[in-house]
Design a protein around this motif. Structure first.
Motif, PDB file in Angstrom:
ATOM      1  N   THR A  77       5.368 -22.183  43.353  1.00  0.00           N
ATOM      2  CA  THR A  77       4.334 -22.201  42.679  1.00  0.00           C
ATOM      3  C   THR A  77       3.468 -23.419  42.008  1.00  0.00           C
ATOM      4  OG1 THR A  77       5.293 -20.252  41.398  1.00  0.00           O
ATOM      5  CG2 THR A  77       3.502 -21.068  40.158  1.00  0.00           C
ATOM      6  N   GLU A  78       4.147 -24.372  41.624  1.00  0.00           N
ATOM      7  CA  GLU A  78       3.586 -25.491  41.276  1.00  0.00           C
ATOM      8  C   GLU A  78       2.992 -26.173  42.338  1.00  0.00           C
ATOM      9  OE1 GLU A  78       2.766 -25.691  38.291  1.00  0.00           O
ATOM     10  OE2 GLU A  78       4.026 -24.330  37.458  1.00  0.00           O
ATOM     11  N   GLN A  79       3.681 -26.506  43.314  1.00  0.00           N
ATOM     12  CA  GLN A  79       3.144 -27.301  44.495  1.00  0.00           C
ATOM     13  C   GLN A  79       1.896 -26.523  45.063  1.00  0.00           C
ATOM     14  OE1 GLN A  79       6.008 -29.052  47.163  1.00  0.00           O
ATOM     15  NE2 GLN A  79       7.552 -29.715  45.487  1.00  0.00           N
ATOM     16  N   LEU A  80       2.063 -25.239  45.361  1.00  0.00           N
ATOM     17  CA  LEU A  80       1.186 -24.529  45.847  1.00  0.00           C
ATOM     18  C   LEU A  80      -0.160 -24.530  45.106  1.00  0.00           C
ATOM     19  CD1 LEU A  80       1.826 -20.637  47.179  1.00  0.00           C
ATOM     20  CD2 LEU A  80      -0.420 -21.461  46.050  1.00  0.00           C
ATOM     21  N   ILE A  81      -0.066 -24.477  43.716  1.00  0.00           N
ATOM     22  CA  ILE A  81      -1.255 -24.741  42.876  1.00  0.00           C
ATOM     23  C   ILE A  81      -1.839 -25.930  43.150  1.00  0.00           C
ATOM     24  CG2 ILE A  81      -2.136 -25.047  40.474  1.00  0.00           C
ATOM     25  CD1 ILE A  81      -0.099 -22.534  39.878  1.00  0.00           C
ATOM     26  N   ALA A  82      -0.984 -27.132  43.081  1.00  0.00           N
ATOM     27  CA  ALA A  82      -1.443 -28.428  43.355  1.00  0.00           C
ATOM     28  C   ALA A  82      -2.252 -28.880  44.526  1.00  0.00           C
ATOM     29  CB  ALA A  82      -0.292 -29.459  43.071  1.00  0.00           C
ATOM     30  N   ALA A 129       8.603 -16.190  33.507  1.00  0.00           N
ATOM     31  CA  ALA A 129       7.828 -17.296  33.248  1.00  0.00           C
ATOM     32  C   ALA A 129       6.640 -17.836  34.637  1.00  0.00           C
ATOM     33  CB  ALA A 129       8.625 -18.443  32.651  1.00  0.00           C
ATOM     34  N   VAL A 130       7.600 -17.561  35.567  1.00  0.00           N
ATOM     35  CA  VAL A 130       6.899 -17.956  36.902  1.00  0.00           C
ATOM     36  C   VAL A 130       5.856 -16.920  37.065  1.00  0.00           C
ATOM     37  CG1 VAL A 130       7.083 -18.113  39.428  1.00  0.00           C
ATOM     38  CG2 VAL A 130       8.575 -19.290  37.964  1.00  0.00           C
ATOM     39  N   THR A 131       6.280 -15.619  36.894  1.00  0.00           N
ATOM     40  CA  THR A 131       5.250 -14.556  37.091  1.00  0.00           C
ATOM     41  C   THR A 131       3.893 -14.778  36.019  1.00  0.00           C
ATOM     42  OG1 THR A 131       6.781 -13.014  37.547  1.00  0.00           O
ATOM     43  CG2 THR A 131       4.772 -12.192  37.171  1.00  0.00           C
ATOM     44  N   GLU A 132       3.958 -15.225  34.945  1.00  0.00           N
ATOM     45  CA  GLU A 132       3.000 -15.344  34.065  1.00  0.00           C
ATOM     46  C   GLU A 132       2.236 -16.483  34.380  1.00  0.00           C
ATOM     47  OE1 GLU A 132       0.189 -14.995  31.563  1.00  0.00           O
ATOM     48  OE2 GLU A 132       1.777 -13.503  31.882  1.00  0.00           O
ATOM     49  N   ARG A 133       2.771 -17.418  35.115  1.00  0.00           N
ATOM     50  CA  ARG A 133       2.162 -18.771  35.500  1.00  0.00           C
ATOM     51  C   ARG A 133       1.307 -18.403  36.850  1.00  0.00           C
ATOM     52  NH1 ARG A 133      -0.675 -23.194  35.912  1.00  0.00           N
ATOM     53  NH2 ARG A 133       0.168 -25.071  37.117  1.00  0.00           N
ATOM     54  N   VAL A 135       0.186 -15.331  37.483  1.00  0.00           N
ATOM     55  CA  VAL A 135      -0.982 -14.517  37.053  1.00  0.00           C
ATOM     56  C   VAL A 135      -2.080 -15.211  36.079  1.00  0.00           C
ATOM     57  CG1 VAL A 135      -1.451 -12.524  35.524  1.00  0.00           C
ATOM     58  CG2 VAL A 135       0.474 -12.463  36.824  1.00  0.00           C
ATOM     59  N   GLY A 136      -1.454 -16.068  35.522  1.00  0.00           N
ATOM     60  CA  GLY A 136      -2.528 -17.050  34.507  1.00  0.00           C
ATOM     61  C   GLY A 136      -3.565 -17.747  35.643  1.00  0.00           C
ATOM     62  N   TYR A 137      -2.959 -18.411  36.518  1.00  0.00           N
ATOM     63  CA  TYR A 137      -3.660 -19.374  37.385  1.00  0.00           C
ATOM     64  C   TYR A 137      -4.693 -18.577  38.339  1.00  0.00           C
ATOM     65  CZ  TYR A 137      -5.153 -22.510  41.028  1.00  0.00           C
ATOM     66  OH  TYR A 137      -5.870 -23.207  41.988  1.00  0.00           O
ATOM     67  N   LEU A 138      -4.146 -17.406  38.645  1.00  0.00           N
ATOM     68  CA  LEU A 138      -5.088 -16.625  39.589  1.00  0.00           C
ATOM     69  C   LEU A 138      -6.404 -16.142  38.728  1.00  0.00           C
ATOM     70  CD1 LEU A 138      -5.784 -15.211  42.331  1.00  0.00           C
ATOM     71  CD2 LEU A 138      -4.093 -13.569  41.957  1.00  0.00           C
ATOM     72  N   ALA A 139      -5.913 -15.599  37.706  1.00  0.00           N
ATOM     73  CA  ALA A 139      -6.964 -15.228  36.563  1.00  0.00           C
ATOM     74  C   ALA A 139      -8.015 -16.141  36.381  1.00  0.00           C
ATOM     75  CB  ALA A 139      -6.277 -14.559  35.434  1.00  0.00           C
ATOM     76  N   GLU A 140      -7.560 -17.532  36.137  1.00  0.00           N
ATOM     77  CA  GLU A 140      -8.364 -18.602  35.864  1.00  0.00           C
ATOM     78  C   GLU A 140      -9.255 -18.567  37.248  1.00  0.00           C
ATOM     79  OE1 GLU A 140      -6.187 -21.963  34.903  1.00  0.00           O
ATOM     80  OE2 GLU A 140      -5.446 -21.207  32.996  1.00  0.00           O
ATOM     81  N   LEU A 141      -8.635 -18.667  38.210  1.00  0.00           N
ATOM     82  CA  LEU A 141      -9.381 -19.049  39.491  1.00  0.00           C
ATOM     83  C   LEU A 141     -10.313 -17.726  39.826  1.00  0.00           C
ATOM     84  CD1 LEU A 141      -9.193 -20.975  41.873  1.00  0.00           C
ATOM     85  CD2 LEU A 141      -7.579 -19.727  42.934  1.00  0.00           C
ATOM     86  N   LEU A 142      -9.980 -16.644  39.669  1.00  0.00           N
ATOM     87  CA  LEU A 142     -10.899 -15.608  39.509  1.00  0.00           C
ATOM     88  C   LEU A 142     -12.291 -15.566  38.428  1.00  0.00           C
ATOM     89  CD1 LEU A 142      -8.397 -12.571  40.290  1.00  0.00           C
ATOM     90  CD2 LEU A 142     -10.219 -13.384  41.708  1.00  0.00           C
ATOM     91  N   HIS A 143     -11.767 -16.100  37.336  1.00  0.00           N
ATOM     92  CA  HIS A 143     -12.871 -16.291  36.466  1.00  0.00           C
ATOM     93  C   HIS A 143     -13.808 -17.247  36.716  1.00  0.00           C
ATOM     94  CE1 HIS A 143     -14.812 -16.109  32.814  1.00  0.00           C
ATOM     95  NE2 HIS A 143     -14.367 -17.258  32.058  1.00  0.00           N
ATOM     96  N   SER A 144     -13.275 -18.287  37.499  1.00  0.00           N
ATOM     97  CA  SER A 144     -14.150 -19.621  37.953  1.00  0.00           C
ATOM     98  C   SER A 144     -15.267 -18.938  39.162  1.00  0.00           C
ATOM     99  CB  SER A 144     -13.351 -20.376  38.403  1.00  0.00           C
ATOM    100  OG  SER A 144     -12.478 -21.089  37.474  1.00  0.00           O
ATOM    101  N   ILE A 157      -3.215  -9.598  37.715  1.00  0.00           N
ATOM    102  CA  ILE A 157      -2.078  -8.703  37.410  1.00  0.00           C
ATOM    103  C   ILE A 157      -1.746  -7.887  38.787  1.00  0.00           C
ATOM    104  CG2 ILE A 157      -0.808  -6.952  36.403  1.00  0.00           C
ATOM    105  CD1 ILE A 157      -2.310  -8.132  33.827  1.00  0.00           C
ATOM    106  N   LEU A 158      -2.777  -7.031  39.105  1.00  0.00           N
ATOM    107  CA  LEU A 158      -2.632  -6.224  40.558  1.00  0.00           C
ATOM    108  C   LEU A 158      -2.437  -6.862  41.685  1.00  0.00           C
ATOM    109  CD1 LEU A 158      -5.423  -3.861  39.699  1.00  0.00           C
ATOM    110  CD2 LEU A 158      -2.935  -3.361  39.368  1.00  0.00           C
ATOM    111  N   LEU A 159      -2.988  -7.982  41.874  1.00  0.00           N
ATOM    112  CA  LEU A 159      -2.834  -8.901  43.225  1.00  0.00           C
ATOM    113  C   LEU A 159      -1.497  -9.415  43.300  1.00  0.00           C
ATOM    114  CD1 LEU A 159      -6.303 -10.617  43.128  1.00  0.00           C
ATOM    115  CD2 LEU A 159      -5.508  -9.112  44.857  1.00  0.00           C
ATOM    116  N   VAL A 160      -0.844 -10.019  42.145  1.00  0.00           N
ATOM    117  CA  VAL A 160       0.493 -10.817  42.079  1.00  0.00           C
ATOM    118  C   VAL A 160       1.305  -9.354  42.251  1.00  0.00           C
ATOM    119  CG1 VAL A 160       2.162 -11.772  40.604  1.00  0.00           C
ATOM    120  CG2 VAL A 160      -0.236 -12.639  40.639  1.00  0.00           C
TER     121      VAL A 160
END
Length: 202
Positions: A77-82, A129-133, A135-144, A157-160
């Protein structure tokens, strides 16, 4: 004499094995056979070590499980996001994110069964906690990318959920007859579908 030999072996293990060595071996078992396979004796056998060496670094098995899940969160999760955050545009980051996920989903991983085993293994909290991380990151990305905030959250939520479900299908032995690249392209298309498309009757 036996006691002396055991003491010598214990001391040798202390000098030879670090905490990371134990986590490495435990993570390998997690990757191959899931979270239930993370147990003290099998990991000790894999390392050729005594259980005494384990208790030098960890209070109990749960501490080892927590360390394995910490590494899972960091690697998956974290390294992938980075990595994707190094790209310029949110569209590029989203496409790269799905590409990495598509590739990793085809590899054997402890995550394939982790979600199904979380309750029994008493690891729901870190997994949630990882799931929420994610979902939250993907939601931010989609919003951007221009998706409205509420819709971005729903899509995330659906994509994850789809990605996790796909991993569980693979764990069952099912093999898709479509190349992962094509699946990634479709996933991106679903993520970026124009807003306003509603089901009949709405």
């Amino acid at each position: 004499m036996v006691g002396d030999e055991e003491t010598i072996r214990y001391g040798t293990d202390m000098a030879r094995l670090s905490r990371d060595d134990w986590i490495d071996a435990a993570y390998a078992r997690f990757s191959d056979d899931g979270i239930a396979a993370v147990a003290v004796e099998p990991v000790a056998r894999a390392l050729g070590a005594t259980k005494g060496s384990f208790y030098w670094h960890f209070a109990d098995r749960r501490a080892l499980v927590d360390a394995v899940l910490d590494r899972w969160r960091d690697l998956e999760t974290e390294q992938l996001i980075a990595e994707v955050e190094l790209l310029d545009t949110p569209q590029e980051r989203l496409a790269r994110l799905f590409e990495i996920i598509g590739h990793r989903s085809m590899q054997r991983s402890g995550e394939r069964t982790l979600y199904a085993d979380a309750a029994a293994a008493q690891v729901r909290e870190p997994v949630t906690a990882v799931t929420e991380r994610r979902v939250g990151y993907l939601a931010e990305l989609l919003h951007s990318c221009g998706v409205t905030e509420a819709e971005a959250r729903r899509r995330a939520i659906l994509l994850v959920s789809a990605i996790i479900g796909f991993q569980q299908l693979l764990a069952s032995g099912w093999v898709p007859d479509i190349h992962p690249r094509a699946l990634v392209d479709t996933l991106y298309g679903v993520a970026m579908i124009p807003e306003g498309v509603t089901r009949p009757g709405r």
